[in-house]
Design a protein around this motif. Structure first.
Motif, PDB file in Angstrom:
ATOM      1  N   UNK A 327      11.563  20.146  12.547  1.00  0.00           N
ATOM      2  CA  UNK A 327      11.719  21.483  11.956  1.00  0.00           C
ATOM      3  C   UNK A 327      10.463  21.977  11.248  1.00  0.00           C
ATOM      4  N   UNK A 328       9.713  21.139  10.498  1.00  0.00           N
ATOM      5  CA  UNK A 328       8.504  21.646   9.848  1.00  0.00           C
ATOM      6  C   UNK A 328       7.466  22.197  10.822  1.00  0.00           C
ATOM      7  N   UNK A 329       7.536  21.784  12.097  1.00  0.00           N
ATOM      8  CA  UNK A 329       6.605  22.308  13.100  1.00  0.00           C
ATOM      9  C   UNK A 329       7.057  23.660  13.644  1.00  0.00           C
ATOM     10  N   UNK A 332      10.199  29.584  13.921  1.00  0.00           N
ATOM     11  CA  UNK A 332      11.324  30.517  13.896  1.00  0.00           C
ATOM     12  C   UNK A 332      12.622  29.759  13.672  1.00  0.00           C
ATOM     13  N   UNK A 333      13.551  30.387  12.987  1.00  0.00           N
ATOM     14  CA  UNK A 333      14.854  29.768  12.752  1.00  0.00           C
ATOM     15  C   UNK A 333      15.599  29.529  14.064  1.00  0.00           C
TER      16      UNK A 333
END
Length: 374
Positions: A327-329, A332-333
């Motif tokens: 997720x840190x990479x 966009x949601x």
């Protein structure tokens, strides 16, 4: 024993660190085997709880040494002897896993932990004597490790009903030691080295998962000469292992550790979150083995309970890897939607006639989406 340079080029795992990991395979295998037994013959809820607690001691001992070695590793004779003492402790700990699982007897596993942690505390004291700039931090580590070890020993003298709350207190205390120590100043650590060490342990637990499942499926084939459900389990388990490996290594961890995760909060979240990554990968092998036993005892039938033993660890692995590692990479949601869909599909696969194969298809589809979006 001064701190190593965090910007040192070409820093990689040493042969001693690889040997350390190899010996920890024994403890991981013991934890997986006894979880398999609990899922097949015992109380699954109690077995999962005991696995979570036993695996914590394995993971915590490994992680503490990993971060210490990234900061201080002179590779001289006293250092090597101290690390070999820690390896001895890990093997004693592994020998006590069975008694901890089957009887709730913590004596042997605590003895191994004492050896491990005493050696680690000695290393922190040695670092404090040599590294004056970080002496306050290193001595806090030594004091915290020693105090927690005293707490684990004290648990042996408590009545059985006090063991579970006592263990919960000790787990929290252990997790707080690095936070308290690092508040006095950060020890040096190498982002690429730490990323590589975590990647290597991920390979260990995934490999153990494949090995445990292979042995169980082979035994079921020997007894029943193969059925369609066993073929689906073998193929699905292999597809799941491939997909879980692919997803974990889809993005490089060292880029995060060298940038956004230099801050304490992000770094601790990433480091501590890997407990669920490692534990779920280990539990996956036990779940596949338990499902193979189910098929051997009840050919041609499916069971939601046995299916959940396969799909829950995979869903936990997938969700945790996305949350802390991928997720840190993402920018966009919406990038997280395929992971949510895949996790739901993997869980629901427990209600299908071939949970491993269906879960493997969902994970394979997610790998395709992740790969094509790069």
């Amino acid at each position: 024993m001064t701190g190593r340079d965090p910007g040192e080029p070409h820093r990689s795992a040493t042969p001693l660190e690889l040997f350390f990991d190899l010996c920890f395979v024994v403890a991981v295998a013991q934890a997986s085997a006894h979880l398999h037994g609990a899922l097949t013959h015992g109380d699954p809820a109690s077995g999962v709880l005991r696995f979570a607690l036993v695996f914590f001691t394995i993971w915590w001992a490994w992680m503490n040494f990993t971060w210490f070695a990234s900061a201080y590793d002179p590779d001289d004779t006293p250092y090597r002897l101290t690390v070999l003492a820690q390896i001895t402790g890990s093997l004693v700990l592994a020998a006590g896993v069975g008694r901890a699982f089957d009887e709730g007897d913590l004596l042997v596993i605590t003895l191994g932990y004492v050896v491990l942690r005493t050696a680690l505390a000695a290393l922190w004291v040695r670092a404090g004597l040599a590294d004056r700039a970080r002496r306050r931090t290193t001595l806090r580590f030594a004091a915290g490790v020693t105090a927690c070890q005293g707490g684990w020993v004290a648990l042996l003298f408590l009545p059985d009903r006090a063991h579970l709350p006592g263990i919960a207190v000790m787990v929290v205390a252990e997790l707080l030691v690095p936070v308290w120590a690092q508040s006095a100043g950060m020890t040096p650590w190498h982002p690429h080295h730490i990323a590589e060490r975590y990647e290597l342990f991920t390979l260990i637990v995934l490999g153990e998962s494949v090995a445990a499942a292979t042995v169980a499926v082979r035994g079921a084939f020997d007894r029943h000469h193969g059925t369609g459900a066993l073929y689906a389990l073998a193929g699905g388990g292999l597809l799941m292992a491939f997909a879980l490996w692919w997803l974990y290594f889809a993005r490089p961890a060292h880029t995060l550790l060298a940038t956004t995760h230099q801050a304490h909060r992000q770094r601790f979240t990433w480091a501590y979150g890997h407990y669920l990554v490692f534990a779920s990968a280990t539990a996956e092998g036990a779940g596949l083995a338990a499902y193979a036993d189910h098929l051997a005892r009840h050919p041609g039938t499916s069971s939601v309970g046995a299916g959940l033993a396969v799909t829950v660890p995979a869903a936990v692995f997938l969700t945790t890897v996305w949350a802390i590692h991928l997720r840190p990479h993402q920018r966009r949601a919406a990038d997280g939607v395929p992971f949510a869909v895949a996790a739901a599909g993997v869980l629901l696969a427990a209600w299908s006639p071939a949970p491993a194969l269906v879960a493997g298809v969902f994970l394979g589809a997610l790998v395709t989406v992740v790969t094509t979006r790069r």
